[in-house]
Design a protein around this motif. Sequence first.
Motif, short mmCIF file in Angstrom:
data_model
loop_
_atom_site.label_atom_id
_atom_site.label_comp_id
_atom_site.label_asym_id
_atom_site.label_seq_id
_atom_site.Cartn_x
_atom_site.Cartn_y
_atom_site.Cartn_z
N VAL A 278 2.51 3.43 -8.39
CA VAL A 278 2.27 4.12 -9.37
C VAL A 278 1.06 4.74 -8.15
CG1 VAL A 278 1.41 4.22 -10.73
CG2 VAL A 278 1.37 6.85 -10.51
N PHE A 279 0.28 5.73 -7.53
CA PHE A 279 -0.44 6.62 -6.97
C PHE A 279 -0.64 7.60 -7.31
CE2 PHE A 279 2.15 6.96 -3.85
CZ PHE A 279 2.07 8.31 -3.49
N GLN B 166 15.29 0.51 1.71
CA GLN B 166 15.26 1.68 1.45
C GLN B 166 14.27 2.75 0.37
OE1 GLN B 166 19.58 3.19 -0.77
NE2 GLN B 166 18.08 4.96 -1.06
N ILE B 167 13.27 3.70 0.86
CA ILE B 167 11.84 4.21 0.40
C ILE B 167 12.06 4.73 -0.57
CG2 ILE B 167 10.88 5.13 2.39
CD1 ILE B 167 8.29 4.23 0.59
N GLU B 168 11.76 5.14 -1.72
CA GLU B 168 12.47 6.03 -2.17
C GLU B 168 10.72 6.63 -3.37
OE1 GLU B 168 16.57 6.80 -4.48
OE2 GLU B 168 14.99 6.25 -5.46
N ILE B 169 10.44 8.16 -3.46
CA ILE B 169 9.26 8.49 -3.84
C ILE B 169 10.02 9.82 -4.54
CG2 ILE B 169 7.24 10.00 -3.46
CD1 ILE B 169 7.18 8.71 -0.09
N TRP C 78 6.69 4.94 -6.38
CA TRP C 78 7.35 4.61 -5.12
C TRP C 78 7.86 3.04 -5.15
CZ3 TRP C 78 5.96 0.73 -0.48
CH2 TRP C 78 4.67 0.71 -1.13
N ARG C 79 8.86 2.67 -4.44
CA ARG C 79 9.84 1.67 -5.14
C ARG C 79 10.45 1.88 -3.88
NH1 ARG C 79 14.53 2.59 -8.80
NH2 ARG C 79 15.74 4.52 -7.88
N ALA D 241 0.74 -0.92 -0.08
CA ALA D 241 0.43 -0.28 0.21
C ALA D 241 1.13 1.27 0.08
CB ALA D 241 -1.25 -0.06 0.83
N PRO D 242 1.03 2.02 -1.14
CA PRO D 242 -1.27 2.56 -1.66
C PRO D 242 -0.55 1.16 -2.42
CG PRO D 242 0.13 4.54 -1.42
CD PRO D 242 1.15 3.87 -0.75
#
Length: 403
Positions: free
Chosen positions: A318-319, A262-265, A299-300, A231-232
């Motif tokens: 994608v959101f 590690q998260i990237e937006i 996001w990944r 989520a999302p």
Amino acid sequence: MASSKRARLSLEWYTIPKRTLYLLVASLLGVAGLIGGGWGLYRYLNRQLNTEAQVWRQKARFTQIEGRVLVKRANSTEFITAREEMELEAGDTIQTQSKSLARVQFVDGSSYTIKPETTLVIKDNILLSDKTTRVHVAVGIGTINLATGEQSAGSSNVVQTGQASARVGSHTEASVAAGERTEIRITRGSANVQTRAGENFAVRSNELFEVASDGRLARHERMLPAPTLLAPENQRYLQLGQSRTGRVTFQWTAVPQARSYQIEIATSAYFGDTVRASRHHQTSPMVVFDNLAPGSYYWRVRASDEKGTAGPYSEPFVFTLVGGTSQRELSITVIRQTYLGGNSFMIEGRTEPGARVKVGGTFARSEPSGDFRAFVTLSGRSRQLLIEAEDQDGNKGQKWLRL
């Protein structure tokens, strides 16, 4: 008195020279040889024509283009700007520029994501009469991600670089980076790799192989799997309500043996300098970001082990953050369904402007006008697809399609 009757049978003898007889025999043998050779040539050509009639060179197709992507046709020396309606053939070259990417679908249903600054050549894209397929691409420089579906016995899907060649198995997700060295990462499934030096390796899920410039194996490692994003959800609209900025909770599956994430937006599928928010050394598979402005975001996430070695990024979701409160059913119209060979189809239709569409679980390419197009590959015996639409106000619609 002499009889006036003549003999009913009269024989006359002629002398034929040996040379004439030899010439006559040689002529007869020559004619026989010509007839036999002609018949053999006819049968050979007939077999060739029958064989060729059983081979269909298919068109590969773009399913997404972002940024500047170029194509050089097999019979041309000049690059032209790629368009999504453009059909691709064996011998065509695809080149993505900086901050650009393209997704291409082949006859076997496999999907290739061509990352920025990458050159890819389509070698083969064939469907045979026995329903087997042959897909072959060459990566000159750059990086691709790929995902294959079910492949029938005798089918092949091959990625070639300057140092190695990988035959990719069914239900496989992988990335291939080419240049002075070749790096092959298998996140799911398997591949058989042959190096230029003649070495052969079987690469399995969550393994990394690196081949040096001389064509010899340079590195073989196990790597952490990519997290599964939760989520999302992909292609979802999130309501802002009365707020001008959004508070969004991100969740993904925990990876065994992972010590951090590690998260990237970002605002683009290629990330890079479009990253708007990130978090390193996140220990929990959940994080909250505040103050995200209205708009679309990719996001990944990737996991790292106790040594700090990072695994591959997940495929991005994608959101879109939007406002709105109305609730009504969206209309969906199927305009055209085109058979592409094997179990693959192109579905074209129309819904209401601004809506996003999913066809049989595959997200369609949606235009602001409401027109949509999706490439789908059926699995099993089912010949029904569910088409779903959703607009930025949360309104939804559904339609079943029978192929």
